[in-house]
Design a protein around this motif. Structure first.
Motif, PDB file in Angstrom:
ATOM      1  N   ARG A 195       0.566  -1.154   0.152  1.00 30.70           N
ATOM      2  CA  ARG A 195      -0.019  -0.011  -0.091  1.00 30.70           C
ATOM      3  C   ARG A 195       0.926   1.212   0.063  1.00 30.70           C
ATOM      4  NH1 ARG A 195       0.404  -1.901   4.926  1.00 30.70           N
ATOM      5  NH2 ARG A 195       0.517  -0.297   6.899  1.00 30.70           N
ATOM      6  N   ASN A 196       0.354   2.294  -0.617  1.00 28.88           N
ATOM      7  CA  ASN A 196       1.029   3.510  -0.608  1.00 28.88           C
ATOM      8  C   ASN A 196       0.475   4.868  -0.259  1.00 28.88           C
ATOM      9  OD1 ASN A 196       2.788   5.834  -1.331  1.00 28.88           O
ATOM     10  ND2 ASN A 196       2.881   5.263  -3.395  1.00 28.88           N
ATOM     11  N   GLU A 197      -0.688   4.948  -0.891  1.00 29.85           N
ATOM     12  CA  GLU A 197      -1.804   6.121  -0.696  1.00 29.85           C
ATOM     13  C   GLU A 197      -2.794   5.828   0.393  1.00 29.85           C
ATOM     14  OE1 GLU A 197      -1.512   9.119  -1.722  1.00 29.85           O
ATOM     15  OE2 GLU A 197       0.460   8.431  -2.951  1.00 29.85           O
ATOM     16  N   ILE A 198      -3.283   4.414   0.236  1.00 29.55           N
ATOM     17  CA  ILE A 198      -4.450   4.056   1.440  1.00 29.55           C
ATOM     18  C   ILE A 198      -3.937   3.454   2.383  1.00 29.55           C
ATOM     19  CG2 ILE A 198      -6.280   2.750   1.423  1.00 29.55           C
ATOM     20  CD1 ILE A 198      -6.840   2.900  -1.318  1.00 29.55           C
ATOM     21  N   LEU A 199      -4.159   3.962   3.767  1.00 32.46           N
ATOM     22  CA  LEU A 199      -3.806   3.537   4.960  1.00 32.46           C
ATOM     23  C   LEU A 199      -4.650   2.729   5.591  1.00 32.46           C
ATOM     24  CD1 LEU A 199      -2.164   6.782   6.300  1.00 32.46           C
ATOM     25  CD2 LEU A 199      -0.982   4.981   5.129  1.00 32.46           C
ATOM     26  N   LEU A 200      -4.466   2.082   6.773  1.00 30.76           N
ATOM     27  CA  LEU A 200      -5.284   1.244   7.372  1.00 30.76           C
ATOM     28  C   LEU A 200      -6.381   1.636   7.984  1.00 30.76           C
ATOM     29  CD1 LEU A 200      -2.741  -1.563   8.723  1.00 30.76           C
ATOM     30  CD2 LEU A 200      -4.113  -1.939   6.521  1.00 30.76           C
ATOM     31  N   CYS A 224       6.827   3.976  15.576  1.00 35.42           N
ATOM     32  CA  CYS A 224       7.278   2.403  15.283  1.00 35.42           C
ATOM     33  C   CYS A 224       8.023   2.546  13.862  1.00 35.42           C
ATOM     34  CB  CYS A 224       6.024   1.706  15.027  1.00 35.42           C
ATOM     35  SG  CYS A 224       5.075   1.294  16.675  1.00 35.42           S
ATOM     36  N   VAL A 225       7.623   3.464  13.082  1.00 40.64           N
ATOM     37  CA  VAL A 225       8.321   3.414  11.779  1.00 40.64           C
ATOM     38  C   VAL A 225       9.981   3.742  11.936  1.00 40.64           C
ATOM     39  CG1 VAL A 225       8.467   4.584   9.334  1.00 40.64           C
ATOM     40  CG2 VAL A 225       6.308   3.767  10.359  1.00 40.64           C
ATOM     41  N   GLY A 226      10.030   4.582  13.066  1.00 42.09           N
ATOM     42  CA  GLY A 226      11.367   4.941  13.503  1.00 42.09           C
ATOM     43  C   GLY A 226      12.121   4.061  14.026  1.00 42.09           C
ATOM     44  N   GLU A 227      11.653   3.019  14.569  1.00 43.96           N
ATOM     45  CA  GLU A 227      12.388   2.002  15.294  1.00 43.96           C
ATOM     46  C   GLU A 227      13.368   1.400  13.993  1.00 43.96           C
ATOM     47  OE1 GLU A 227      12.170   1.172  18.141  1.00 43.96           O
ATOM     48  OE2 GLU A 227      10.418   2.010  18.825  1.00 43.96           O
ATOM     49  N   LYS A 257       7.711   5.166   2.333  1.00 48.05           N
ATOM     50  CA  LYS A 257       6.342   5.866   1.577  1.00 48.05           C
ATOM     51  C   LYS A 257       5.407   6.062   2.593  1.00 48.05           C
ATOM     52  CE  LYS A 257       4.918   1.368  -0.251  1.00 48.05           C
ATOM     53  NZ  LYS A 257       4.669   0.440  -1.064  1.00 48.05           N
ATOM     54  N   LEU A 258       5.603   5.089   3.822  1.00 51.71           N
ATOM     55  CA  LEU A 258       4.641   5.173   4.870  1.00 51.71           C
ATOM     56  C   LEU A 258       4.979   6.023   5.880  1.00 51.71           C
ATOM     57  CD1 LEU A 258       3.803   1.336   5.779  1.00 51.71           C
ATOM     58  CD2 LEU A 258       2.344   2.952   4.662  1.00 51.71           C
TER      59      LEU A 258
END
Length: 439
Positions: free
Chosen positions: A304-309, A409-412, A423-424
């Motif tokens: 996924r790129n544009e659409i998030l959960l 979390c992405v920074g972990e 991209k997230l």
């Protein structure tokens, strides 16, 4: 007249054997008696000392066998060698060192099973050196090739090279090859004390097959990769055929189908693993993990790129195909949880399944999201550094719309290594900025 003759004989004997001769004879007799007594005492002392040595060795032998039985429940070869040593009268002069290393090996196994990779790696690195040293000097170098202790040390070095590479940051292909070759040497030199049965061969073939599978994952050359996978398939097929009740062997066989993108074959093999061995909690997890990865791909979550959960809507065909499968996966996770609560994979897999069920049901049941959070909290308590735990925690935050936490979390470090997350990170920044702008 007889009395005169007796007196005459007595006087003549006294003249022939004088007093000094008699005293010398008596002294010699005393010395002889003393030596006889001393030799008798020495024989008693030697006998006691020899008996004490035998008792001490029997104690060591018992301790060694008991250590092997500790890992025998999980690793059949430990039981095999424990029984083997009970049936040999040979005494091993280096058994104290081997006992010491076996205790450390057991600790290494426990750390590995508990996902304490740093500890397991430290122990494995030390043990690899210790076993190398034992195998480079006497008495190892003068033992017969079929000697049970020689085969045991080959096995332990092969085992420890596996643990070393499964817990290291970099995979050592040469050590992996050495591990596979040592298992082969063991099978080529069976011991005569006990029949070299199919079950023990199946054990070693499974060990070889799993290592060959790992080797296929760490080689870039496609032909070499396929060569390793073909060999792994051959070994694991043999292991399953000779020990069909061992769920672990079927589970490892399923990995070969999975890496070759044969989803149906892999799934059937994993299910057969826990049907064969209902206590194999890892088998339940392998099929659940396989399903959830297939769902990621089918629904587009993995790319996924544009659409998030927090805004994604699954197509009807996706729901129809997967909802019943996800329900079954949750049920299997619950079974695995009862079998071994401390296995972290069970909890983050269940959290992921609850999350997807929540989205499939169009977010109408908030209890599902609560259950997902409950399971991921347990996973974090068990092992906060597990990669699956961090990724799924991020996805839960994303589904909740908590992009500040998702961005953390992405920074972990674990997440940063995955290029797909760049991209997230950008999308999270946009959503965070949008929230602040709205205020």
């Amino acid at each position: 007249m007889c009395r005169d003759v007796a007196i005459w004989l007595g006087l003549n004997i006294y003249n022939v054997v004088n007093k000094q001769d008699v005293e010398d004879t008596l002294e010699s007799y005393k010395e002889t008696q003393k030596k006889v007594f001393e030799n008798y005492e020495k024989r008693i002392d030697d006998s006691d000392e020899e008996r004490e040595k035998k008792v001490q060795y029997l104690t060591r032998k018992t301790e060694f066998a008991n250590l092997l039985y500790l890992t025998g429940e999980r690793y059949y070869a430990s039981d095999f060698f424990a029984n083997l040593f009970w049936n040999t009268k040979k005494e091993y002069s280096n058994i104290d060192s081997i006992i010491k290393y076996e205790k450390k090996y057991i600790y290494c196994c426990r750390c590995y099973e508990n996902n304490e990779k740093a500890k397991a790696n430290m122990l494995a690195c030390d043990l690899a050196e210790r076993y190398w040293d034992l195998m480079c000097e006497q008495p190892y170098t003068i033992w017969a090739e079929t000697d049970p202790m020689k085969n045991f040390l080959r096995m332990r070095l092969a085992d420890i090279l596996f643990y070393k590479n499964m817990t290291a940051n970099a995979f050592n292909m040469e050590e992996a090859k050495t591990s596979v070759n040592y298992y082969e040497e063991i099978m080529a030199h069976p011991n005569e004390i006990k029949l070299w049965d199919d079950e023990i061969r199946a054990y070693f073939c499974n060990s070889q097959g799993y290592m060959l599978y790992q080797m296929s994952r760490h080689v870039s050359d496609k032909d070499k990769k396929e060569e390793y996978l073909d060999k792994a398939l051959e070994k694991l097929d043999y292991a399953v055929s000779k020990a069909p009740y061992k769920g672990k062997y079927r589970r490892n066989l399923g990995l070969i189908y999975q890496i070759r993108d044969k989803y149906e074959e892999a799934r059937e093999t994993y299910i057969a693993a826990f049907k064969t061995d209902p206590l194999d909690y890892k088998a339940y997890n392998t099929v659940v993990a396989l399903d959830l990865k297939a769902f990621d791909k089918d629904s587009g979550i993995d790319d996924r790129n544009e659409i998030l959960l927090d805004e994604i809507v699954f197509k009807d065909e996706i729901k129809q195909k997967w909802q019943s499968i996800i329900d079954q996966d949750i049920s299997w996770c619950k079974t695995a949880e009862k079998l071994c609560f401390s296995f972290v994979d069970t909890h983050y897999n269940m959290a992921k399944a609850y999350l997807y069920k929540y989205i499939c049901e169009e977010r109408t049941d908030s209890r599902l999201l609560e259950l997902a959070n409950e399971q991921i909290n347990i996973a974090e308590e068990l092992n906060s550094d597990a990669q699956g735990t961090v990724f799924i925690r991020r996805n839960i935050y994303e589904a909740e719309g908590n992009f500040v936490k998702a961005y953390e979390c992405v920074g972990e470090n674990l997440i940063k290594r995955n290029d797909k997350n760049a991209k997230l990170r950008n999308r999270y920044e946009e959503r965070i900025k949008g929230c602040y702008d709205g205020e």
